[in-house]
Scaffold this active site. Sequence first.
Site, PDB file in Angstrom:
ATOM      1  N   GLY A 197     -12.648  -5.909  -3.638  1.00  0.00           N
ATOM      2  CA  GLY A 197     -11.941  -6.855  -4.503  1.00  0.00           C
ATOM      3  C   GLY A 197     -11.896  -6.551  -5.982  1.00  0.00           C
ATOM      4  N   GLU A 200     -16.711  -2.541   0.193  1.00  0.00           N
ATOM      5  CA  GLU A 200     -15.430  -2.244   0.848  1.00  0.00           C
ATOM      6  C   GLU A 200     -14.256  -2.226  -0.124  1.00  0.00           C
ATOM      7  OE1 GLU A 200     -16.234  -4.555   5.092  1.00  0.00           O
ATOM      8  OE2 GLU A 200     -14.998  -5.473   3.550  1.00  0.00           O
ATOM      9  N   GLY A 236     -10.710  -1.341  -1.737  1.00  0.00           N
ATOM     10  CA  GLY A 236      -9.416  -0.798  -1.308  1.00  0.00           C
ATOM     11  C   GLY A 236      -8.612  -0.408  -2.525  1.00  0.00           C
ATOM     12  N   ARG A 295       5.455  -6.393  -3.472  1.00  0.00           N
ATOM     13  CA  ARG A 295       4.471  -7.165  -4.242  1.00  0.00           C
ATOM     14  C   ARG A 295       5.061  -7.999  -5.385  1.00  0.00           C
ATOM     15  NH1 ARG A 295       0.674  -5.487  -6.637  1.00  0.00           N
ATOM     16  NH2 ARG A 295      -0.932  -6.923  -5.936  1.00  0.00           N
ATOM     17  N   CYS A 330      19.880  -6.153   0.034  1.00  0.00           N
ATOM     18  CA  CYS A 330      20.805  -7.290  -0.004  1.00  0.00           C
ATOM     19  C   CYS A 330      20.044  -8.579  -0.172  1.00  0.00           C
ATOM     20  CB  CYS A 330      21.658  -7.298   1.244  1.00  0.00           C
ATOM     21  SG  CYS A 330      22.855  -5.989   1.174  1.00  0.00           S
ATOM     22  N   TYR A 343      -1.429  -1.245  -1.277  1.00  0.00           N
ATOM     23  CA  TYR A 343      -0.626  -2.329  -0.687  1.00  0.00           C
ATOM     24  C   TYR A 343       0.875  -2.160  -0.903  1.00  0.00           C
ATOM     25  CZ  TYR A 343      -5.275  -4.340  -0.387  1.00  0.00           C
ATOM     26  OH  TYR A 343      -6.607  -4.532  -0.111  1.00  0.00           O
TER      27      TYR A 343
HETATM   28  N1  LLP Z   1     -12.653  -6.232   2.609  1.00  0.00           N
HETATM   29  C1  LLP Z   1     -11.980  -7.243   3.181  1.00  0.00           C
HETATM   30  C2  LLP Z   1     -12.590  -7.974   4.265  1.00  0.00           C
HETATM   31  C3  LLP Z   1     -10.674  -7.562   2.737  1.00  0.00           C
HETATM   32  O1  LLP Z   1     -10.026  -8.566   3.315  1.00  0.00           O
HETATM   33  C4  LLP Z   1     -10.100  -6.821   1.685  1.00  0.00           C
HETATM   34  C5  LLP Z   1      -8.748  -7.120   1.217  1.00  0.00           C
HETATM   35  C6  LLP Z   1     -10.840  -5.774   1.123  1.00  0.00           C
HETATM   36  C7  LLP Z   1     -12.119  -5.515   1.594  1.00  0.00           C
HETATM   37  C8  LLP Z   1     -10.304  -4.910   0.014  1.00  0.00           C
HETATM   38  O2  LLP Z   1      -9.997  -5.611  -1.138  1.00  0.00           O
HETATM   39  P1  LLP Z   1      -9.491  -4.791  -2.435  1.00  0.00           P
HETATM   40  O3  LLP Z   1     -10.655  -3.957  -2.929  1.00  0.00           O
HETATM   41  O4  LLP Z   1      -8.361  -3.949  -2.025  1.00  0.00           O
HETATM   42  O5  LLP Z   1      -9.105  -5.846  -3.396  1.00  0.00           O
HETATM   43  N2  LLP Z   1      -1.851  -7.562  -0.078  1.00  0.00           N
HETATM   44  C9  LLP Z   1      -2.573  -8.040  -1.242  1.00  0.00           C
HETATM   45  C10 LLP Z   1      -4.046  -7.772  -1.142  1.00  0.00           C
HETATM   46  C11 LLP Z   1      -4.683  -8.378   0.105  1.00  0.00           C
HETATM   47  C12 LLP Z   1      -6.152  -8.050   0.186  1.00  0.00           C
HETATM   48  C13 LLP Z   1      -6.666  -8.346   1.535  1.00  0.00           C
HETATM   49  N3  LLP Z   1      -8.047  -8.050   1.736  1.00  0.00           N
HETATM   50  C14 LLP Z   1      -1.962  -7.360  -2.473  1.00  0.00           C
HETATM   51  O6  LLP Z   1      -1.000  -6.633  -2.340  1.00  0.00           O
HETATM   52  O7  LLP Z   1      -2.430  -7.593  -3.575  1.00  0.00           O
END
Ligand code: LLP
Length: 439
Positions: A255, A297, A299, A337, A368, A397
Amino acid sequence: MTMTFVNKPITIEPTSLTTNPDGHYAIGGVSVTELVHQYGSPLYVMDDATLRSNCQSYTNPLQTVYPNHLVVYAGKACLTVGLLNLLSEEGLGVDVVSAGELYTALKSNIPQPNILFHGNNKSREELEMALKHSIRIIVDNEQELDSLIELTQAYQLRARIMLRTKPEIEAHTHDYIKTGQIDSKFGIEKSDLLRCVRKVKDNPLIHILGLHSHIGSQIFDIEPYIDLATIMAEHTVRLSEELGRPIEEINLGGGIGIKYTHSDDPPLVSDVIVAMAKQLVHEFTSRGMKLPKLIVEPGRSIVGNAGVTLYTVGGIKEIPGVKTYLFIDGGMSDNIRPMLYQSQYTFDIATKAKQPAIQTYAIAGKFCESGDVLTHNVSLPHAEVGDIMIVFDTGAYNYSMSSNYNRAPRPAMVTVSNGKSHVWVKRETLDDLIRNDCY
Ligand code: LLP
């Protein structure tokens, strides 16, 4: 304690971005013009150097502060076999949330013990697939636990699980990407946790490794992470007492936010990680407990700024006295996004990197739908048809949320390093689009 790692801020641009003498950007030593010439546009480009340094912004501080750790990349941010192979070289694992993501991970070089399986509604087939490959399962709710009890019994297979809890933390981010708060669809309620533990604690086929939590995405504050470490350590102590043994692992999710625009001010990854890890060390050592393995975790903060999207400007439409549109050859199918979250990005004309921003444009896609606009207002150098537009921070994403809207073939993804490019995902063809049509 002396920290030996370098604190690097998350940049908007890939770290290898340079400008050639002709005023064209280059990434990983390859000019954007050459990339578009060779692979077409729209094109996702991933910078090898930025990916590796983003991984190290987690692994280096953890090596010092909390050596017993595993950084698990949240595959939902962007998943390809090639990307996972690179991340495995940096020692990362991966978390997956579907059979498709698990299949991708199994085809990569990530060792199976470093794959985690998430999801609030895993199907029976998905649970079976995970069990048969001995994948660590993050159990999201009691019903899933019941299914696992049944499946392990039926197949006589052993499950290694973590229980996902709700830390009940409100992280200040977009409403759609908050997950740790009380009304979240994810995780087991605090009041139900011990009941779940009691259900399986004497089951020889189910081994509880520890607890998982995730508070949300694109978070800019350090405090929620310190609170999370405190709360999760408390839950872990209760779990350990209930099981009558030390807990092996604690997973604090991902996150950490990244910088999409110059006004974004995310913390340094290393600052968040060090603060969180030190809090955990304090919580466990002050109770005389052994430190469990810490799993995180991330992303977005691994892939976000490593990725850019290149588009070709196909048209310029001036509505006198109102606005001027730059039409690009992609849009909402490769980047949903802005429409979904009102996300802001940083734009530039990649073939006019040395020219001043003198004109205001709206950047519209080719789909469109009136809402297919990446930004309504950005200052750029004077643009012409044929120019290459670059959008920064599209590594997370974008590809993973891309679609075939209007039957647009998904773009290719290439990785660049040391003057060379390499395809990670081929561009979809028109035939790919009708592959599953029956007639
Ligand atoms: N772990 C879990 C259980 C998660 O649900 C997520 C993201 C992460 C780790 C990784 O989070 P990050 O480090 O990437 O913030 N589609 C949205 C983001 C959805 C995130 C969902 N879960 C966007 O485009 O901003």
